[in-house]
Design an enzyme around this catalytic site. Structure first.
Site, PDB file in Angstrom:
ATOM      1  N   VAL A 158       0.357  -1.118  -0.579  1.00  0.00           N
ATOM      2  CA  VAL A 158      -0.050  -0.079   0.416  1.00  0.00           C
ATOM      3  C   VAL A 158       1.107   1.049   0.010  1.00  0.00           C
ATOM      4  O   VAL A 158       0.607   2.525  -0.741  1.00  0.00           O
ATOM      5  CB  VAL A 158      -0.714  -0.152   0.833  1.00  0.00           C
ATOM      6  N   HIS A 199     -29.791   6.843  -9.336  1.00  0.00           N
ATOM      7  CA  HIS A 199     -29.252   7.139 -11.117  1.00  0.00           C
ATOM      8  C   HIS A 199     -29.330   8.885 -11.699  1.00  0.00           C
ATOM      9  O   HIS A 199     -30.220   9.264 -11.919  1.00  0.00           O
ATOM     10  CB  HIS A 199     -30.761   6.551 -11.996  1.00  0.00           C
TER      11      HIS A 199
END
Length: 477
Positions: free
Chosen positions: A190, A450
């Site tokens: 990471v 949406h």
């Protein structure tokens, strides 16, 4: 200092300061010992706020904005003149953010009546704590309870000794005063990927050496494969199976000697970052007769609720088993305090989220497909890409996907894996579902807004059963 404390917390990082605040909320008289001196003054917040999570995210955001301006604004019909960046201002912005947050923690402790003891703390026999101030004054505290939260430090390796000049650790990599033309990074974890991305965006040629033969072996294979391709396309030269054998500094350069594929190789860089992991920091923390048991790895031995071998003493965060993550330490600190207070608190270690803050981000929670099979689950999976998502296309953020792993017999959700825009936030939808022991059908039956990035979560859940709407589904036998 003669006052009696109910709780003494040794360590003022995320785990320590949250434990102290929660204890104060519950009516405890609390002291928090923290010795860190950052930029010449005492500082709370531990590695995370001072030289870890926060400053690295500040540089990641600044460098991404620069790269986006140079390479992608034209896609939106926006033209600019010559684009430049001022590295000194980037670093100054980072420091201001760190300062604001660490001062905020100071304010939180004061506001909750917590005494910040600036110096070192050592656990003695009988649950006593020796506090030595920065001025050298020593006091023996006798609290009812103690929480050990001293965190971790970068691992050093003999083949690449850190001098914080040419060869640096993750802390030094946040302070480069100029962009290195050639940058080497040891470790494709990471930290290595994030720091490598920062300096690559600002113009460095970056080579990442990973000793393991597989890229991100802890991640789902599908995620790791796609993620490596994306980072390579961005310009990170990731070399897996590359074992560093030694380094040699000459003048202002460092030559890295390594083996890969059975061949001895070497390459020269202007800077080298060593990011091969972190180790628990317990130097000076425990007296020999403290009674605390350690594991073979040098971690403090604790039970499921972070209680140590000494009654009334707890240890949390990077000092104990589990992933070295700030959010894990935070929850353990709160859990320990609430257990002390008599609450039935616990941490669900199966839902600890992992995130890599590159662009796009990568994040996951729960089991990988491979882990689920190893545990004996009959597995079914579903995957859906951001490339078919209207919001992602409109934003020019259509790389990556969401993948779900589920049990084929029970429909129970087992894991979620994300590469893409806002992956660090989207993955929390999977974490919440796992916490509530949701089925895939639960996610399928929900109505997602949406157009949103989160519609990919819905489509991926539908794809588990071959029902995704916005991609042609193969007929299942």
């Amino acid at each position: 200092m003669s006052q009696q404390f109910d709780l003494v917390v040794i360590g003022g990082g995320p785990g320590g300061y949250e434990a102290a605040i929660r204890a104060a909320q519950l009516g405890f008289k609390v002291a928090c010992i923290e010795k860190r001196i950052h930029k010449g003054k005492p500082s709370l917040g531990g590695t995370c706020l001072n030289v870890g999570c926060i400053p690295s995210k500040a540089l990641l955001d600044s460098s991404h904005r620069y790269e986006d301006t140079v390479h992608h604004l034209a896609d939106h019909g926006i033209t600019t003149g010559e684009v430049k960046f001022d590295l000194a201002k980037l670093l100054d912005r980072k420091d201001k953010i760190v300062n604001q947050l660490t001062m905020g923690i100071d304010g939180l402790l004061k506001g909750n009546g917590i005494e910040w003891l600036k110096g070192t703390g050592k656990l003695l026999a009988g649950k006593k704590v020796e506090f030595v101030s920065h001025e050298g004054e020593t006091q023996i505290l006798e609290p009812k309870y103690v929480i050990l939260a001293s965190g971790s430090v970068p691992v050093n390796i003999p083949v690449a000794p850190v001098d914080q000049d040419i060869i640096v650790d993750s802390t030094g990599a946040l302070e480069f005063q100029e962009v290195p033309k050639r940058l080497g990074v040891i470790g494709a974890g990471v930290i290595g990927l994030e720091l490598g991305s920062v300096w690559r965006r600002l113009g460095a040629e970056v080579v990442v050496f990973e000793a393991m033969d597989a890229f991100l072996p802890m991640a789902d294979k599908a995620l790791a494969k796609d993620y490596q391709k994306l980072l390579t396309k961005q310009g990170l030269d990731i070399r897996v199976g590359a074992k560093v054998a030694g380094t040699e500094v000459k003048g202002r350069e460092v030559t890295v000697k390594y083996t890969q594929g059975g061949e001895d190789k070497e390459q020269t860089f202007d800077k080298l970052i060593v990011c091969v992991g972190r180790r628990a920091y317990a130097e000076g923390l425990l007296a020999e007769d403290s009674g605390i048991k350690l594991t073979e790895r040098g971690l403090v031995e604790v039970n499921d609720w972070c209680a140590t071998s000494v009654e009334g003493v707890y240890a949390i965060g990077d000092l104990v088993r589990g992933p070295m993550l700030a959010h894990k330490a935070m929850e353990e600190g709160v859990m320990a305090v609430e257990r002390i207070h008599g609450h039935a608190a616990q941490v669900n270690y199966d839902t600890i989220i992992s995130v890599i803050y590159t662009h796009p981000e990568a994040a996951w929670v729960g089991l990988t497909e491979e882990q689920a099979k190893e545990k004996g689950h009959e597995v079914k999976t579903g995957q859906f890409g951001f490339a078919a998502n209207g919001r992602a296309m409109a934003a020019g953020e259509n790389a990556g996907f969401v993948k779900f792993v589920a049990d084929a017999k029970t429909d129970r959700l087992l894991g979620m894996h994300v590469i893409g825009p806002a992956a660090s936030d989207i993955v929390h939808q999977g974490m919440i579902a796992l916490e509530f022991v949701s089925s895939v059908e639960d996610l399928q039956l929900m109505t997602f807004g949406h157009p949103t990035f989160s519609e990919v979560v819905h489509e991926a859940a539908l794809a588990v059963d071959g029902r995704a709407i916005h991609a042609i589904q193969r007929k299942r036998k």
